[in-house]
Design a protein around this motif. Structure first.
Motif, PDB file in Angstrom:
ATOM      1  N   LEU A   1       0.795  -1.223   0.000  1.00 13.81           N
ATOM      2  CA  LEU A   1       0.000   0.000   0.000  1.00 13.81           C
ATOM      3  C   LEU A   1       0.831   1.278   0.000  1.00 13.81           C
ATOM      4  CD1 LEU A   1      -2.933  -1.073   2.317  1.00 13.81           C
ATOM      5  CD2 LEU A   1      -2.872  -0.965  -0.189  1.00 13.81           C
ATOM      6  N   ASP A   2       1.981   1.269   0.639  1.00  9.65           N
ATOM      7  CA  ASP A   2       2.828   2.459   0.673  1.00  9.65           C
ATOM      8  C   ASP A   2       3.178   2.912  -0.741  1.00  9.65           C
ATOM      9  OD1 ASP A   2       4.256   4.501   1.956  1.00  9.65           O
ATOM     10  OD2 ASP A   2       6.124   3.358   1.856  1.00  9.65           O
ATOM     11  N   ASP A   3       3.403   1.964  -1.632  1.00  9.77           N
ATOM     12  CA  ASP A   3       3.767   2.278  -3.014  1.00  9.77           C
ATOM     13  C   ASP A   3       2.563   2.613  -3.892  1.00  9.77           C
ATOM     14  OD1 ASP A   3       6.473   1.745  -2.484  1.00  9.77           O
ATOM     15  OD2 ASP A   3       6.210  -0.385  -2.917  1.00  9.77           O
TER      16      ASP A   3
ATOM     17  N   SER B   1      -4.428   4.603  -5.721  1.00  8.51           N
ATOM     18  CA  SER B   1      -5.509   3.953  -4.973  1.00  8.51           C
ATOM     19  C   SER B   1      -6.780   4.777  -5.128  1.00  8.51           C
ATOM     20  CB  SER B   1      -5.137   3.825  -3.497  1.00  8.51           C
ATOM     21  OG  SER B   1      -4.090   2.905  -3.335  1.00  8.51           O
ATOM     22  N   PHE B   2      -7.771   4.190  -5.798  1.00 11.96           N
ATOM     23  CA  PHE B   2      -9.042   4.850  -6.055  1.00 11.96           C
ATOM     24  C   PHE B   2     -10.184   3.918  -5.705  1.00 11.96           C
ATOM     25  CE2 PHE B   2      -6.156   6.889  -9.001  1.00 11.96           C
ATOM     26  CZ  PHE B   2      -6.577   8.210  -9.046  1.00 11.96           C
ATOM     27  N   TYR B   3     -11.297   4.514  -5.285  1.00  7.36           N
ATOM     28  CA  TYR B   3     -12.544   3.771  -5.121  1.00  7.36           C
ATOM     29  C   TYR B   3     -13.667   4.748  -5.402  1.00  7.36           C
ATOM     30  CZ  TYR B   3     -15.813   0.274  -3.404  1.00  7.36           C
ATOM     31  OH  TYR B   3     -16.821  -0.670  -3.320  1.00  7.36           O
ATOM     32  N   ASP B   4     -14.565   4.389  -6.303  1.00  7.06           N
ATOM     33  CA  ASP B   4     -15.645   5.285  -6.736  1.00  7.06           C
ATOM     34  C   ASP B   4     -15.102   6.656  -7.133  1.00  7.06           C
ATOM     35  OD1 ASP B   4     -17.635   3.399  -6.486  1.00  7.06           O
ATOM     36  OD2 ASP B   4     -18.221   4.037  -4.476  1.00  7.06           O
ATOM     37  N   ALA B   5     -13.998   6.653  -7.871  1.00  5.24           N
ATOM     38  CA  ALA B   5     -13.346   7.854  -8.417  1.00  5.24           C
ATOM     39  C   ALA B   5     -12.760   8.779  -7.345  1.00  5.24           C
ATOM     40  CB  ALA B   5     -14.302   8.632  -9.318  1.00  5.24           C
ATOM     41  N   ILE B   6     -12.643   8.296  -6.118  1.00  7.54           N
ATOM     42  CA  ILE B   6     -12.018   9.082  -5.053  1.00  7.54           C
ATOM     43  C   ILE B   6     -10.638   8.507  -4.787  1.00  7.54           C
ATOM     44  CG2 ILE B   6     -12.158   9.797  -2.631  1.00  7.54           C
ATOM     45  CD1 ILE B   6     -15.246   9.575  -2.976  1.00  7.54           C
ATOM     46  N   GLN B   7      -9.627   9.383  -4.839  1.00 12.54           N
ATOM     47  CA  GLN B   7      -8.242   8.955  -4.683  1.00 12.54           C
ATOM     48  C   GLN B   7      -7.790   9.052  -3.233  1.00 12.54           C
ATOM     49  OE1 GLN B   7      -5.380  11.293  -6.847  1.00 12.54           O
ATOM     50  NE2 GLN B   7      -3.737   9.848  -6.484  1.00 12.54           N
ATOM     51  N   ALA B   8      -7.025   8.066  -2.809  1.00  8.18           N
ATOM     52  CA  ALA B   8      -6.417   8.082  -1.479  1.00  8.18           C
ATOM     53  C   ALA B   8      -5.335   9.155  -1.430  1.00  8.18           C
ATOM     54  CB  ALA B   8      -5.809   6.729  -1.157  1.00  8.18           C
ATOM     55  N   LYS B   9      -5.195   9.770  -0.279  1.00  8.82           N
ATOM     56  CA  LYS B   9      -4.131  10.762  -0.072  1.00  8.82           C
ATOM     57  C   LYS B   9      -3.108  10.263   0.944  1.00  8.82           C
ATOM     58  CE  LYS B   9      -6.186  13.965  -2.558  1.00  8.82           C
ATOM     59  NZ  LYS B   9      -5.936  13.885  -3.973  1.00  8.82           N
ATOM     60  N   THR B  10      -3.475   9.252   1.717  1.00 10.82           N
ATOM     61  CA  THR B  10      -2.600   8.728   2.768  1.00 10.82           C
ATOM     62  C   THR B  10      -2.581   7.203   2.701  1.00 10.82           C
ATOM     63  OG1 THR B  10      -4.367   8.485   4.408  1.00 10.82           O
ATOM     64  CG2 THR B  10      -3.263  10.653   4.301  1.00 10.82           C
ATOM     65  N   ILE B  11      -1.634   6.600   3.379  1.00 12.39           N
ATOM     66  CA  ILE B  11      -1.580   5.139   3.448  1.00 12.39           C
ATOM     67  C   ILE B  11      -2.837   4.606   4.134  1.00 12.39           C
ATOM     68  CG2 ILE B  11      -0.332   3.169   4.412  1.00 12.39           C
ATOM     69  CD1 ILE B  11       2.242   4.830   4.067  1.00 12.39           C
ATOM     70  N   GLN B  12      -3.300   5.291   5.157  1.00 14.27           N
ATOM     71  CA  GLN B  12      -4.518   4.873   5.853  1.00 14.27           C
ATOM     72  C   GLN B  12      -5.718   4.853   4.904  1.00 14.27           C
ATOM     73  OE1 GLN B  12      -5.108   3.545   8.853  1.00 14.27           O
ATOM     74  NE2 GLN B  12      -7.284   3.416   8.338  1.00 14.27           N
TER      75      GLN B  12
END
Length: 163
Positions: free
Chosen positions: A27-29, A34-45
């Motif tokens: 996940l760090d890489d 990382s996307f879900y329903d067109a929303i991108q992750a900003k953090t590892i969490q």
């Protein structure tokens, strides 16, 4: 609809790249893609929360999401999978590549493995993909993989179907 046994996640080996299940240690890489329903992750969490949703979708039989791995380095270079339509015998094929790997052929090879798996293992009757009308690299990739444009939508998307 359960297409797979969760404890037996289908990994697909190719000559240069392979498709495998994404692990927490990846996940760090993958935050950047990382996307879900067109929303991108900003953090590892957030990437972990997204991956948990993706894993649940897989357990529910609604999708399959692979990491695309460079066989020489064992690094994940991108992701691809089938994200909608499995309950109807079809699959929307989607993909995202880490930017440092653009233009090196990884996505084409990963998508070919996913297409072969979708047709021959999952027995999908239809494989389709959607992208923005401005995403020239994705359009070029889809056309090189024998996808044909079947429709343009009002919200700036183009839908392609494997022929």
């Amino acid at each position: 609809m359960n297409l797979f046994q969760y404890g037996n996640f289908p990994n697909v080996k190719g000559s240069r790249v392979s498709l495998r299940q994404i692990l927490d240690t990846d996940l760090d890489d993958l935050v950047e893609i990382s996307f879900y329903d067109a929303i991108q992750a900003k953090t590892i969490q957030q990437a972990a929360e997204i991956q948990a949703k993706i894993n649940q979708d897989y357990r529910d039989g609604n999708s399959i999401h692979w990491g695309i791995v460079d066989n020489a380095t064992h690094k994940i270079v991108g992701t691809c999978g089938y994200y909608r339509g499995l309950d109807k015998g079809e699959g929307e094929l989607g993909c995202v590549l880490l930017s440092k790997y653009y233009g090196q052929g990884y996505m084409r090879e990963g998508m070919l493995l996913a297409i072969d798996f979708g047709l021959n293992q999952m027995k999908l009757e239809r494989i389709w993909a959607a992208t923005s009308q401005q995403n020239a690299p994705a359009i070029k990739l889809l056309e090189r993989l024998n996808f044909v444009k079947v429709k343009e939508t009002d919200d700036d998307e183009i839908e392609y179907e494997l022929r």
